[in-house]
Write a protein that holds these residues in place. Structure first.
Motif, PDB file in Angstrom:
ATOM      1  N   ALA A 231     -20.278  94.916  24.137  1.00  0.00           N
ATOM      2  CA  ALA A 231     -18.923  94.598  23.674  1.00  0.00           C
ATOM      3  C   ALA A 231     -18.665  93.096  23.573  1.00  0.00           C
ATOM      4  CB  ALA A 231     -17.899  95.238  24.597  1.00  0.00           C
ATOM      5  N   GLU A 232     -19.490  92.295  24.220  1.00  0.00           N
ATOM      6  CA  GLU A 232     -19.267  90.847  24.240  1.00  0.00           C
ATOM      7  C   GLU A 232     -19.843  90.136  23.019  1.00  0.00           C
ATOM      8  OE1 GLU A 232     -17.190  90.713  27.933  1.00  0.00           O
ATOM      9  OE2 GLU A 232     -17.536  89.213  26.387  1.00  0.00           O
ATOM     10  N   TYR A 233     -20.536  90.845  22.168  1.00  0.00           N
ATOM     11  CA  TYR A 233     -21.176  90.235  21.016  1.00  0.00           C
ATOM     12  C   TYR A 233     -20.415  90.567  19.738  1.00  0.00           C
ATOM     13  CZ  TYR A 233     -24.954  88.758  23.986  1.00  0.00           C
ATOM     14  OH  TYR A 233     -25.676  88.138  24.973  1.00  0.00           O
ATOM     15  N   ASP A 234     -20.269  89.564  18.892  1.00  0.00           N
ATOM     16  CA  ASP A 234     -19.415  89.685  17.718  1.00  0.00           C
ATOM     17  C   ASP A 234     -20.158  90.081  16.450  1.00  0.00           C
ATOM     18  OD1 ASP A 234     -18.100  86.715  19.082  1.00  0.00           O
ATOM     19  OD2 ASP A 234     -17.114  88.680  19.192  1.00  0.00           O
ATOM     20  N   TYR A 235     -21.417  89.699  16.357  1.00  0.00           N
ATOM     21  CA  TYR A 235     -22.180  89.928  15.129  1.00  0.00           C
ATOM     22  C   TYR A 235     -23.493  90.618  15.469  1.00  0.00           C
ATOM     23  CZ  TYR A 235     -18.910  86.327  13.655  1.00  0.00           C
ATOM     24  OH  TYR A 235     -17.776  85.604  13.417  1.00  0.00           O
ATOM     25  N   TRP A 236     -23.886  91.537  14.598  1.00  0.00           N
ATOM     26  CA  TRP A 236     -25.079  92.345  14.835  1.00  0.00           C
ATOM     27  C   TRP A 236     -25.943  92.429  13.588  1.00  0.00           C
ATOM     28  CZ3 TRP A 236     -26.289  94.607  19.531  1.00  0.00           C
ATOM     29  CH2 TRP A 236     -25.298  94.533  20.512  1.00  0.00           C
TER      30      TRP A 236
END
Length: 122
Positions: free
Chosen positions: A107-112
């Motif tokens: 959940a802490e990451y914005d881009y994948w």
């Protein structure tokens, strides 16, 4: 906005090695922490490793510690995952992700990225 594209996945025998790459677009790559996660069939996506924006701090899941190495080249907008001594249980789709801070939570990451398949045969 950061766009991420993984590459380098494939089929390898147990004990072998693979090097994954994650190429990022956008001028803000060097300001992002980067992480690698993986997801096996029927399982939740799990943290593998992460690296700070400068590369000065790295974190690893216990399951990969001593076998995997994360690194980054900010001049090339690329983060790498060197995987050695691979085991069948490492089989999964591997995703890179960009975030503001180094964290272990999805959940802490914005881009994948879209993911790359790694299959380790026994």
């Amino acid at each position: 906005q950061v766009q991420l594209v993984e590459s380098g996945g494939g089929l390898v025998q147990a004990g072998g090695s693979l090097r994954l790459s994650c190429a990022a677009s956008g001028s803000t790559f060097s300001s992002h922490a980067m992480g690698w996660f993986r997801q096996a069939p029927g399982k939740e996506r799990e943290f593998v490793t992460a690296i700070s924006w400068s590369g000065g701090s790295t974190y690893y899941a216990d399951s990969v510690k001593g076998r995997f190495t994360i690194s980054r080249d900010n001049a090339k907008n690329t983060v790498y995952l060197q995987m050695n001594s691979l085991k069948p249980e490492d089989t999964a789709v591997y995703y890179c992700a960009a975030g503001t801070l180094v964290r272990k939570s999805v959940a802490e990451y914005d881009y994948w990225g879209q993911g790359t398949q790694v299959t380790v045969s026994s």
